[in-house]
Design a protein around this motif. Sequence first.
Motif, mmCIF file in Angstrom:
data_model
loop_
_atom_site.group_PDB
_atom_site.id
_atom_site.type_symbol
_atom_site.label_atom_id
_atom_site.label_comp_id
_atom_site.label_asym_id
_atom_site.label_seq_id
_atom_site.Cartn_x
_atom_site.Cartn_y
_atom_site.Cartn_z
ATOM 1 N N UNK A 132 0.935 -0.906 -0.065
ATOM 2 C CA UNK A 132 0.049 -0.245 0.011
ATOM 3 C C UNK A 132 0.941 0.925 -0.103
ATOM 4 N N UNK A 133 0.500 2.436 -0.632
ATOM 5 C CA UNK A 133 1.211 3.027 -0.691
ATOM 6 C C UNK A 133 0.099 4.402 -0.973
ATOM 7 N N UNK A 134 0.916 5.691 -0.161
ATOM 8 C CA UNK A 134 0.651 7.008 -0.390
ATOM 9 C C UNK A 134 -0.157 7.680 1.261
ATOM 10 N N UNK A 135 -0.995 7.428 1.524
ATOM 11 C CA UNK A 135 -0.835 8.213 2.884
ATOM 12 C C UNK A 135 -2.307 7.796 3.876
ATOM 13 N N UNK A 136 -2.540 7.719 4.950
ATOM 14 C CA UNK A 136 -3.048 6.891 5.812
ATOM 15 C C UNK A 136 -4.864 7.011 5.450
ATOM 16 N N UNK A 137 -5.663 5.976 5.619
ATOM 17 C CA UNK A 137 -7.154 5.998 4.755
ATOM 18 C C UNK A 137 -7.850 7.641 5.540
ATOM 19 N N UNK A 138 -8.840 7.329 5.145
ATOM 20 C CA UNK A 138 -9.535 8.436 6.244
ATOM 21 C C UNK A 138 -10.086 7.714 7.529
ATOM 22 N N UNK A 139 -10.325 6.299 7.434
ATOM 23 C CA UNK A 139 -11.064 5.850 8.967
ATOM 24 C C UNK A 139 -12.635 6.346 8.983
ATOM 25 N N UNK A 140 -13.261 6.237 8.025
ATOM 26 C CA UNK A 140 -14.464 5.931 8.021
ATOM 27 C C UNK A 140 -15.422 4.850 7.693
ATOM 28 N N UNK A 141 -15.033 3.700 8.397
ATOM 29 C CA UNK A 141 -15.712 2.229 7.966
ATOM 30 C C UNK A 141 -17.126 1.820 8.953
ATOM 31 N N UNK A 142 -17.928 2.686 8.111
ATOM 32 C CA UNK A 142 -19.461 1.867 8.912
ATOM 33 C C UNK A 142 -20.110 1.442 7.911
ATOM 34 N N UNK A 143 -20.757 0.456 8.246
ATOM 35 C CA UNK A 143 -22.095 0.582 6.869
ATOM 36 C C UNK A 143 -23.984 0.802 7.636
ATOM 37 N N UNK A 144 -24.133 1.451 6.731
ATOM 38 C CA UNK A 144 -26.086 2.517 7.196
ATOM 39 C C UNK A 144 -26.588 1.764 6.505
ATOM 40 N N UNK A 145 -27.882 2.611 7.222
ATOM 41 C CA UNK A 145 -29.019 2.185 6.242
ATOM 42 C C UNK A 145 -29.855 3.415 6.498
ATOM 43 N N UNK A 146 -31.014 3.999 5.298
ATOM 44 C CA UNK A 146 -31.743 5.007 5.308
ATOM 45 C C UNK A 146 -32.894 5.153 6.521
ATOM 46 N N UNK A 147 -33.210 5.870 7.163
ATOM 47 C CA UNK A 147 -34.340 5.873 7.904
ATOM 48 C C UNK A 147 -35.034 7.429 7.617
ATOM 49 N N UNK A 148 -36.128 7.216 7.490
ATOM 50 C CA UNK A 148 -36.968 8.158 7.019
ATOM 51 C C UNK A 148 -37.595 9.333 8.528
ATOM 52 N N UNK A 149 -37.177 10.567 7.990
ATOM 53 C CA UNK A 149 -37.385 11.386 8.908
ATOM 54 C C UNK A 149 -38.961 11.786 8.450
ATOM 55 N N UNK A 150 -40.399 11.589 9.255
ATOM 56 C CA UNK A 150 -41.343 11.942 8.801
ATOM 57 C C UNK A 150 -41.274 12.626 7.214
ATOM 58 N N UNK A 151 -40.915 14.143 6.860
ATOM 59 C CA UNK A 151 -41.163 15.080 5.715
ATOM 60 C C UNK A 151 -40.514 15.697 5.417
ATOM 61 N N UNK A 152 -39.581 15.192 6.050
ATOM 62 C CA UNK A 152 -37.897 16.164 5.662
ATOM 63 C C UNK A 152 -36.994 15.463 5.346
ATOM 64 N N UNK A 153 -37.207 14.612 5.486
ATOM 65 C CA UNK A 153 -35.379 13.256 4.233
ATOM 66 C C UNK A 153 -35.092 12.151 4.817
ATOM 67 N N UNK A 154 -34.582 12.279 4.616
ATOM 68 C CA UNK A 154 -33.821 10.454 5.073
ATOM 69 C C UNK A 154 -32.673 10.640 6.237
ATOM 70 N N UNK A 155 -32.177 9.614 7.044
ATOM 71 C CA UNK A 155 -30.905 10.124 7.661
ATOM 72 C C UNK A 155 -30.372 8.518 7.735
ATOM 73 N N UNK A 156 -29.053 8.918 7.415
ATOM 74 C CA UNK A 156 -28.398 7.376 7.361
ATOM 75 C C UNK A 156 -27.614 6.391 8.683
ATOM 76 N N UNK A 157 -28.677 5.480 8.765
ATOM 77 C CA UNK A 157 -28.142 5.594 10.539
ATOM 78 C C UNK A 157 -27.213 4.179 10.026
#
Length: 225
Positions: free
Chosen positions: A144-169
């Motif tokens: 592996x070459x370069x710089x350390x990766x972001x460290x943002x590894x998690x699985x999420x799903x969409x949860x609807x927030x009433x009429x305001x849109x979606x939240x990634x949980x």
Amino acid sequence: PVYVKGSSYDEIRLLAGAERERARRRKVHEASAGRIGYVAVRQMDMENYNKFEEEIFSEAWGKDALVIDLRGNFGGFTGDRLLSIVCGSDHSYAKSPNGISGYLFSYWTKPIFSKPICVIVDEKTQSNGEIFAHAIKTLGRGKIVGRETAGEVIATYDRKILDYGMLREPFWGWFLPDGTDMETCGAKPDVEVDFTPEDAAKGIDRRLDAAVEILGKEIRERAGR
């Protein structure tokens, strides 16, 4: 009259990325005298997976090694499919009456590339792109070459927030075999290489240069066996 067609930011970004990819590929070919291939995986989705699968034949076939560029890859879900292509093992080979050796394509369920690889990552390599990089290190498949990766590894799903849109949980965390949580713990390169604004202005890509140098050395070592 001169007609100018407008483009969205996303369209321009994709076009600029494609040109950058072509330039990097030319550079790898020239630096290695055509012995090393180059592929970029911008996202871990089916479009990029299919492109990667095609390039194992169109770009990597006949080469002695392959650079896989994951810089800016913001994740998805197809990392394991890519791993199944580059982590195939040479368990045997066939030889024809005319002395040509290889393996029978019809025996594979997918294309396989088992020669040396080097993966380039940066601070913007995220999520499933990081899982891929971690796996390459865990399996000892390549450098592996370069710089350390972001460290943002998690699985999420969409949860609807009433009429305001979606939240990634979040609902799944991802851990290395030793129990290390990949969230907040990026994939650390075997060879750290910085990238500066000055490099960008001069068209210098030290990370790509380092990957070609590593693979060139491995090709020479294999030839000397």
